[in-house]
Design a protein around this motif. Structure first.
Motif, mmCIF file in Angstrom:
data_model
loop_
_atom_site.group_PDB
_atom_site.id
_atom_site.type_symbol
_atom_site.label_atom_id
_atom_site.label_comp_id
_atom_site.label_asym_id
_atom_site.label_seq_id
_atom_site.Cartn_x
_atom_site.Cartn_y
_atom_site.Cartn_z
ATOM 1 N N ASP A 1 32.932 19.947 19.994
ATOM 2 C CA ASP A 1 32.021 19.267 20.642
ATOM 3 C C ASP A 1 30.829 20.076 21.245
ATOM 4 O OD1 ASP A 1 30.904 17.886 22.996
ATOM 5 O OD2 ASP A 1 32.539 16.576 23.176
ATOM 6 N N VAL A 2 29.811 19.869 20.793
ATOM 7 C CA VAL A 2 28.653 20.596 20.883
ATOM 8 C C VAL A 2 28.130 20.379 22.470
ATOM 9 C CG1 VAL A 2 26.042 20.436 20.505
ATOM 10 C CG2 VAL A 2 27.625 20.080 18.491
ATOM 11 N N GLN A 3 28.334 19.390 23.098
ATOM 12 C CA GLN A 3 27.986 19.286 24.407
ATOM 13 C C GLN A 3 28.894 20.062 25.262
ATOM 14 O OE1 GLN A 3 24.966 17.752 25.578
ATOM 15 N NE2 GLN A 3 24.871 17.478 23.336
ATOM 16 N N LEU A 4 30.134 20.264 24.999
ATOM 17 C CA LEU A 4 30.881 20.959 25.983
ATOM 18 C C LEU A 4 30.475 22.751 25.628
ATOM 19 C CD1 LEU A 4 33.350 21.858 27.325
ATOM 20 C CD2 LEU A 4 34.694 21.437 25.273
ATOM 21 N N CYS A 5 30.160 22.971 24.391
ATOM 22 C CA CYS A 5 29.771 24.314 24.069
ATOM 23 C C CYS A 5 28.305 24.423 25.045
ATOM 24 C CB CYS A 5 29.282 24.401 22.764
ATOM 25 S SG CYS A 5 28.718 26.232 22.329
ATOM 26 N N LEU A 6 27.520 23.713 25.094
ATOM 27 C CA LEU A 6 26.191 23.764 25.865
ATOM 28 C C LEU A 6 26.871 23.673 27.594
ATOM 29 C CD1 LEU A 6 24.086 21.085 24.418
ATOM 30 C CD2 LEU A 6 23.659 23.526 24.295
ATOM 31 N N GLN A 7 27.655 23.130 27.724
ATOM 32 C CA GLN A 7 28.355 23.192 29.269
ATOM 33 C C GLN A 7 28.772 24.650 29.574
ATOM 34 O OE1 GLN A 7 30.993 20.222 30.373
ATOM 35 N NE2 GLN A 7 32.048 21.641 31.730
ATOM 36 N N ARG A 8 29.515 25.415 28.507
ATOM 37 C CA ARG A 8 30.064 26.696 28.826
ATOM 38 C C ARG A 8 29.081 27.568 28.816
ATOM 39 N NH1 ARG A 8 34.857 25.909 24.263
ATOM 40 N NH2 ARG A 8 36.525 25.000 25.627
ATOM 41 N N LEU A 9 27.671 27.326 28.013
ATOM 42 C CA LEU A 9 26.862 28.470 28.171
ATOM 43 C C LEU A 9 26.018 28.018 29.422
ATOM 44 C CD1 LEU A 9 25.408 27.833 24.480
ATOM 45 C CD2 LEU A 9 26.491 30.064 25.417
ATOM 46 N N ARG A 10 26.109 27.165 29.958
ATOM 47 C CA ARG A 10 25.028 26.973 31.198
ATOM 48 C C ARG A 10 25.801 27.740 32.204
ATOM 49 N NH1 ARG A 10 25.164 21.404 29.399
ATOM 50 N NH2 ARG A 10 22.938 20.774 28.528
ATOM 51 N N ALA A 11 27.048 27.879 32.198
ATOM 52 C CA ALA A 11 27.685 28.853 33.245
ATOM 53 C C ALA A 11 27.366 30.297 33.152
ATOM 54 C CB ALA A 11 29.271 28.644 33.170
ATOM 55 N N CYS A 12 26.600 30.678 32.410
ATOM 56 C CA CYS A 12 26.393 31.981 32.057
ATOM 57 C C CYS A 12 25.028 32.436 32.690
ATOM 58 C CB CYS A 12 26.600 32.426 30.597
ATOM 59 S SG CYS A 12 28.005 31.955 29.826
ATOM 60 N N ARG A 13 25.143 33.729 33.391
ATOM 61 C CA ARG A 13 23.945 34.461 33.613
ATOM 62 C C ARG A 13 23.030 35.031 32.783
ATOM 63 N NH1 ARG A 13 20.002 35.608 37.743
ATOM 64 N NH2 ARG A 13 19.647 37.736 37.719
ATOM 65 N N PHE A 14 23.670 35.525 31.747
ATOM 66 C CA PHE A 14 23.064 35.901 30.399
ATOM 67 C C PHE A 14 24.153 35.699 29.327
ATOM 68 C CE2 PHE A 14 24.299 40.088 32.080
ATOM 69 C CZ PHE A 14 24.958 40.716 31.051
ATOM 70 N N VAL A 15 23.882 35.887 28.008
ATOM 71 C CA VAL A 15 24.587 35.596 26.755
ATOM 72 C C VAL A 15 24.359 36.758 25.804
ATOM 73 C CG1 VAL A 15 25.313 34.370 24.846
ATOM 74 C CG2 VAL A 15 24.849 33.204 27.195
ATOM 75 N N VAL A 16 25.495 37.436 25.209
ATOM 76 C CA VAL A 16 25.526 38.201 23.990
ATOM 77 C C VAL A 16 26.018 37.477 22.872
ATOM 78 C CG1 VAL A 16 26.063 40.445 23.069
ATOM 79 C CG2 VAL A 16 25.454 40.338 25.616
ATOM 80 N N GLY A 17 25.460 37.261 22.037
ATOM 81 C CA GLY A 17 26.184 36.265 20.842
ATOM 82 C C GLY A 17 25.939 36.890 19.272
ATOM 83 N N GLN A 18 26.665 36.670 18.669
ATOM 84 C CA GLN A 18 26.427 37.120 17.134
ATOM 85 C C GLN A 18 26.018 35.865 16.359
ATOM 86 O OE1 GLN A 18 30.051 38.924 15.227
ATOM 87 N NE2 GLN A 18 28.726 39.096 13.278
ATOM 88 N N ARG A 19 26.675 34.945 16.366
ATOM 89 C CA ARG A 19 26.277 33.651 15.619
ATOM 90 C C ARG A 19 24.805 33.527 15.959
ATOM 91 N NH1 ARG A 19 29.655 31.252 12.358
ATOM 92 N NH2 ARG A 19 31.864 31.587 12.607
ATOM 93 N N LEU A 20 24.122 32.930 14.882
ATOM 94 C CA LEU A 20 22.754 32.355 15.151
ATOM 95 C C LEU A 20 22.546 31.451 16.207
ATOM 96 C CD1 LEU A 20 19.748 32.154 14.289
ATOM 97 C CD2 LEU A 20 20.406 30.820 12.471
ATOM 98 N N HIS A 21 23.706 30.591 16.012
ATOM 99 C CA HIS A 21 23.400 29.316 17.028
ATOM 100 C C HIS A 21 23.781 29.436 18.617
ATOM 101 C CE1 HIS A 21 21.914 27.096 13.664
ATOM 102 N NE2 HIS A 21 21.129 26.514 14.498
ATOM 103 N N ALA A 22 24.734 30.855 18.735
ATOM 104 C CA ALA A 22 24.561 31.173 19.849
ATOM 105 C C ALA A 22 23.317 31.537 20.685
ATOM 106 C CB ALA A 22 25.697 32.455 19.923
ATOM 107 N N THR A 23 22.546 32.228 19.782
ATOM 108 C CA THR A 23 21.123 32.729 20.214
ATOM 109 C C THR A 23 20.238 31.447 20.496
ATOM 110 O OG1 THR A 23 21.487 34.756 18.947
ATOM 111 C CG2 THR A 23 19.198 33.954 19.461
#
Length: 331
Positions: free
Chosen positions: A225-247
Motif C-alpha cells: 500500500d503506497v499510502q501506508l508507506c507514505l504514512q510510515r515515512l511521515r513519522a521520521c525526522r530524517f530517512v536513510v534509504g537505498q531504494r531510489l523511491h525511498a529517496t
C-alpha cells in the motif's frame, strides 16, 4: 491512456508512479496497463489511446522495448513521461542483464510525440542520441504526495535497504555500514524504523533485527500500500534509504534524507532536484561516514526541508503543466 511500466510486482516505487498518473498527473484520462487485456484495455487500443512510457528506469531495458515497438506500429500518440535511461556502462560491469539495444531504442523514441525524462543524466543520453526535443519533468512519484514534515517530530530515523539491481561496491558493504549506523542511532537515543519498499527488503530488516536486540528498532512488515508507506515515512525526522523511491518519496514529502546511491539512477533523480549532496555512493560507503553525514543532515534539517519542498514543488508544477498540455488534465 495505456501505461508501460513495471507493474504487478508489489514494488512500492513502481506502484507509486502508476498511482501518481491515475490520481494527479492524468486525472481526466482512463489509465490502464499496456499489457492488460481487459475489455477496457481492448477498447483503449481500438481507439488509439495514448501510450505512455511511464516512470522507472525503462529506456535501454529490453523488457519494455517490445511494447514500444508495438506502440509505434499501432500509430497512436506515444509519450515518454518521467522515464529514466538505464546507464549501459554501469550495466556492462554487471553482465548486461537485459539492458542494451540502444540503436533500436533510439529508433522507437523518434516516434514519440513527447519526450520527458526523469533527470539530467537521462536528458544527456537523449541529446547524445539526437533527441533534442527531450526535457526533464522529473520522477512522477513526486506527484503522489504533498509535503508533510514536522520539524518538531519525534526522534525517529527511517531506514530502508534493498535492491533488485547490482550494488556498486557490495551489498554486504552497504549492510555493514547500515548496521553500524543503526547501532549508533540507537545509542544516541533515536528510534529507528525499518521501512521496506518491496518484500525482499524485509530480509535485510530481519537480519538487522537478529543482530540488534533493542526495543527502539522497529521492523515494519512489508505492505504494498503506497499510502501506508507514505504514512510510515511521515513519522521520521530524517530517512536513510537505498531504494531510489525511498529517496523520491521522502523528498516529495520534504523529509531530509540520505541516498545510499548504489547505481546511477539515484543521482539522476537527485540531480533533477539539485540535491546531489544527499548522495552517499555505495562504493565508498563506511559506517562512520554514514553516521557523520546523517547528523550533519539533521543539524540543518529545516534548511533541507525547505530546499526539498521548493524543488519537488517545481517538478510537480512542471508535470501538471505538461499533463494539461497533453490533454490529460483540465486547465
Amino acid at each position: 491512456m495505456r501505461y508501460i511500466g513495471w507493474l504487478g510486482h508489489r514494488n512500492i516505487g513502481d506502484e507509486a508512479l502508476y498511482q501518481a498518473f491515475r490520481s494527479t498527473i492524468a486525472p481526466d484520462a482512463l489509465v490502464v496497463p499496456f499489457d492488460d487485456w481487459s475489455p477496457v484495455s481492448w477498447m483503449a487500443e481500438r481507439r488509439n489511446a495514448d501510450v505512455v512510457l511511464g516512470g522507472g528506469t525503462l529506456i535501454n531495458v529490453r523488457a519494455y522495448l517490445g511494447a514500444m515497438q508495438r506502440a509505434n506500429e499501432l500509430g497512436g500518440r506515444i509519450c515518454v513521461f518521467g522515464t529514466g535511461v538505464a546507464d549501459l556502462a554501469y550495466w556492462a560491469q554487471h553482465g548486461g542483464r537485459g539492458r542494451g539495444d540502444e540503436a533500436e531504442w533510439v529508433r522507437v523514441l523518434r516516434g514519440a510525440q513527447y519526450l520527458g525524462v526523469r533527470g539530467p543524466r537521462s536528458l544527456d543520453w537523449m541529446r547524445r542520441q539526437g533527441l533534442g526535443s527531450a526535457e526533464i519533468v522529473g520522477d512522477p512519484a513526486v506527484s503522489v504526495a504533498a509535503p508533510s514534515w514536522d520539524a518538531g517530530s519525534g526522534r525517529v530515523v527511517g531506514l530502508n535497504l534493498g535492491s533488485h539491481d547490482p550494488v556498486q561496491g557490495s551489498a554486504d558493504g552497504v549492510y555493514q555500514a547500515a548496521l553500524h549506523a543503526l547501532r549508533e542511532f540507537l545509542a544516541r537515543g533515536y528510534r529507528v524504523h525499518f521501512i521496506p519498499l518491496h518484500d525482499i527488503d524485509s530480509d535485510a530488516g530481519a537480519a538487522l533485527a537478529r543482530e540488534v536486540d533493542d526495543p527502539g528498532f522497529v521492523v515494519h512488515r512489508f505492505d504494498p500500500d503506497v499510502q501506508l508507506c507514505l504514512q510510515r515515512l511521515r513519522a521520521c525526522r530524517f530517512v536513510v534509504g537505498q531504494r531510489l523511491h525511498a529517496t523520491v518519496l521522502a523528498s516529495a514529502l520534504g523529509i531530509p534524507n540520505l541516498s545510499l546511491s548504489y547505481q546511477p539512477k539515484c543521482l539522476d533523480f537527485l540531480e533533477s532536484i539539485d540535491c546531489a549532496a544527499l548522495a552517499l555512493p555505495t562504493e565508498h560507503l563506511t559506517g562512520p561516514a554514514l553516521v557523520e553525514r546523517a547528523f550533519e543532515l539533521e543539524a540543518v534539517a529545516g534548511a533541507w526541508n525547505t530546499r526539498l519542498v521548493q524543488a519537488c514543488d517545481g517538478l510537480r508544477e512542471r508535470q501538471h503543466r505538461r499533463a494539461r498540455d497533453l490533454g490529460w488534465a483540465r486547465p
